[in-house]
Write an enzyme that holds these catalytic residues in place. Sequence first.
Site, short mmCIF file in Angstrom:
data_model
loop_
_atom_site.label_atom_id
_atom_site.label_comp_id
_atom_site.label_asym_id
_atom_site.label_seq_id
_atom_site.Cartn_x
_atom_site.Cartn_y
_atom_site.Cartn_z
N ASN A 1 8.51 -7.13 4.46
CA ASN A 1 8.43 -5.94 3.67
C ASN A 1 9.61 -5.10 3.95
OD1 ASN A 1 6.72 -2.73 4.04
ND2 ASN A 1 7.44 -3.72 2.13
N HIS B 1 7.06 -4.97 8.56
CA HIS B 1 8.18 -4.12 7.93
C HIS B 1 9.51 -4.13 8.86
CE1 HIS B 1 9.48 -0.53 5.23
NE2 HIS B 1 10.60 -0.61 6.43
N ASP C 1 13.29 -3.20 1.44
CA ASP C 1 14.39 -3.27 0.66
C ASP C 1 14.13 -4.47 -0.29
OD1 ASP C 1 15.67 -1.40 1.77
OD2 ASP C 1 17.04 -2.45 3.12
N LYS D 1 -0.40 -4.70 9.17
CA LYS D 1 0.88 -4.48 9.00
C LYS D 1 1.73 -3.57 9.88
CE LYS D 1 3.22 -2.37 4.91
NZ LYS D 1 4.39 -1.58 5.48
N PRO E 1 0.78 -1.17 -0.04
CA PRO E 1 -0.06 0.17 -0.18
C PRO E 1 0.80 1.30 0.04
CG PRO E 1 0.03 -1.03 2.02
CD PRO E 1 0.92 -1.91 1.35
N CYS F 1 2.67 2.91 9.68
CA CYS F 1 3.05 4.31 9.16
C CYS F 1 3.82 4.93 10.30
CB CYS F 1 1.87 4.95 8.63
SG CYS F 1 2.24 6.53 8.00
#
Length: 578
Positions: free
Chosen positions: A234, A204, A236, A176, A51, A134
């Site tokens: 998630n 991540h 790189d 996430k 996303p 985020c």
Amino acid sequence: MYLYATVKDCMLYIELGHVSETAVLIMKTSNGNTSLMDMFEKGKVLKICAPMVRYSKLAFRSLVRKYNCDICFTPMIVAADFMRSVKARDSEFTTNEHDRPLVVQFAAHDAQTLADAACVVAPFSDGVDLNCGCPQRWAMSEGYGACLINKPELVKDMVTLVRNQVGNPNYTASIKIRIHKDLKRTVDLCQKAESAGVSWITVHGRTSEERHQPVHNDAIKTIKDSVSVPVIANGDIKYLRDVETTHQLTGVDGVMAARGLLTNPAMFAGYEDTPLECIWEWVDISLEQGTPFTCFHQHLMYMLERVSSQPERKVFNSLSSTAAVIDYLQNTYGSGGPLKMTLQWTVVATFLYVEIGILVIFCLPFISPRRWQRLFQLGIWSRLAGVWNKVFLTMIVVLVVLFLDAVREVRKYSGKDIGSDAKLQPNMFDHLHMKLFRAQRNLYISGFTVFLWLVMKRVVTLINQLATASSTTAALQAQADGANQAAKKYMEDNELLKQTLMEGKGDKATTQGMELLREEVERLKEELKTSEDSLKSSQSEADAMKKQTDGLAREYDRLLVEHQELQNLQDSGDKKED
């Protein structure tokens, strides 16, 4: 507050005009009998488009699906705004019948709001995802994003409520996250989400404070080993090889890419850089779906990042309309197709490099011309000799045509007056300068290619001539060496005779010299007599053979006469009997 526990309720909400007609079509064609969880097969690594705010919208999702992307996420949508405003729903969530499988990501800090938003999008997607990663300040200040990793109980309640209120049992609910500095807290969060029924967890591998630091693959592996639900890695992922590397290091069930896909939407298909056909597909999709220019242009800026030079990027980034972008792409990569111009000059440049390499090999000092000549005399070259002149002339014609075309382009752009147009289009000067640079480059490539092609032809001829001259010189040298050896031997014999004659003095020396000469004459006479005897013996043998041959001939004639007489007697006897 809205509550949509069943698909029927969602239909009612649609009938009130809160969802687009395209979404209605998707809902009607979806039977809800399949689940994203069926895609998590053992040994298979799912490839997922992350996303991305402003970027992972319908047009871009349509593009990456053409290049082996298994699952796509929408950009992050703030659930409260989505539920509050029809305009927000129409602009933030768009899809079509081909946009599956699809996961809608929401930012929320309230379980009921998230559940309501999930119910609205459930008929048009395959799952929802809660953004807990985020790191942007505005999101964390509003209670969204990465601040939720510090509220495991709230995350658990959100997952539970979505599970309870979405009527489709195959509809997925995922999260996430980013990791904590204290990894035990992250493991605790994941285990609580698992107990709430989370479908999978995307990790991540950085903390909320980290931006471009290396991803903590060891942390992702620890989380994977701590839960039984699928885990997505998630961070790189820039090339397809990174997918397999991450899988081997962490054991995850899938890999999610963001910036890597922006730079190269064909990454999951194995391309190292964005292929030109992908760029043209993006143009077609954007025009078909009416993508706003800013989004259309920004995606192309990312895609051309690796395949264009800095002056080219400077010109392209300054374009201000869709028509200007398309005109630039057509002029740069050819109006006949995305590969035409690039392939044409790439082939010519490759041919130029091959010529340079061959000439360098011809100039190697330890390979003699005669050895090259032996190579040129191999059977394969004799078979190609019939078409060699035609090939040579054809290449000359093609290269001269390209050279003249490059000259025309240079003259066109170097003599163009842009004084009046520059005020209307400030970027035109840079654009024409870039075109002039390309034309000059093509001129040099084609000119040097023609020149080296002729030079290479001449070098081969000179090598053959030099090898022939070398062979002739060697033969003459051998002949001269033989004559020198004979002369030397004669001089040695003469010197020996002279020394023999000069060993005595006066009459004694003359007598000795004459004696040697007589001995030599006698030896020659003996050899002549032996030869004459051999000749006489051969002559006698020949005469004997001749006499024997004459006797055999007479005997043959006598036998022939007798045979004729016997034949006549036999014929007369036969007549009497008759």
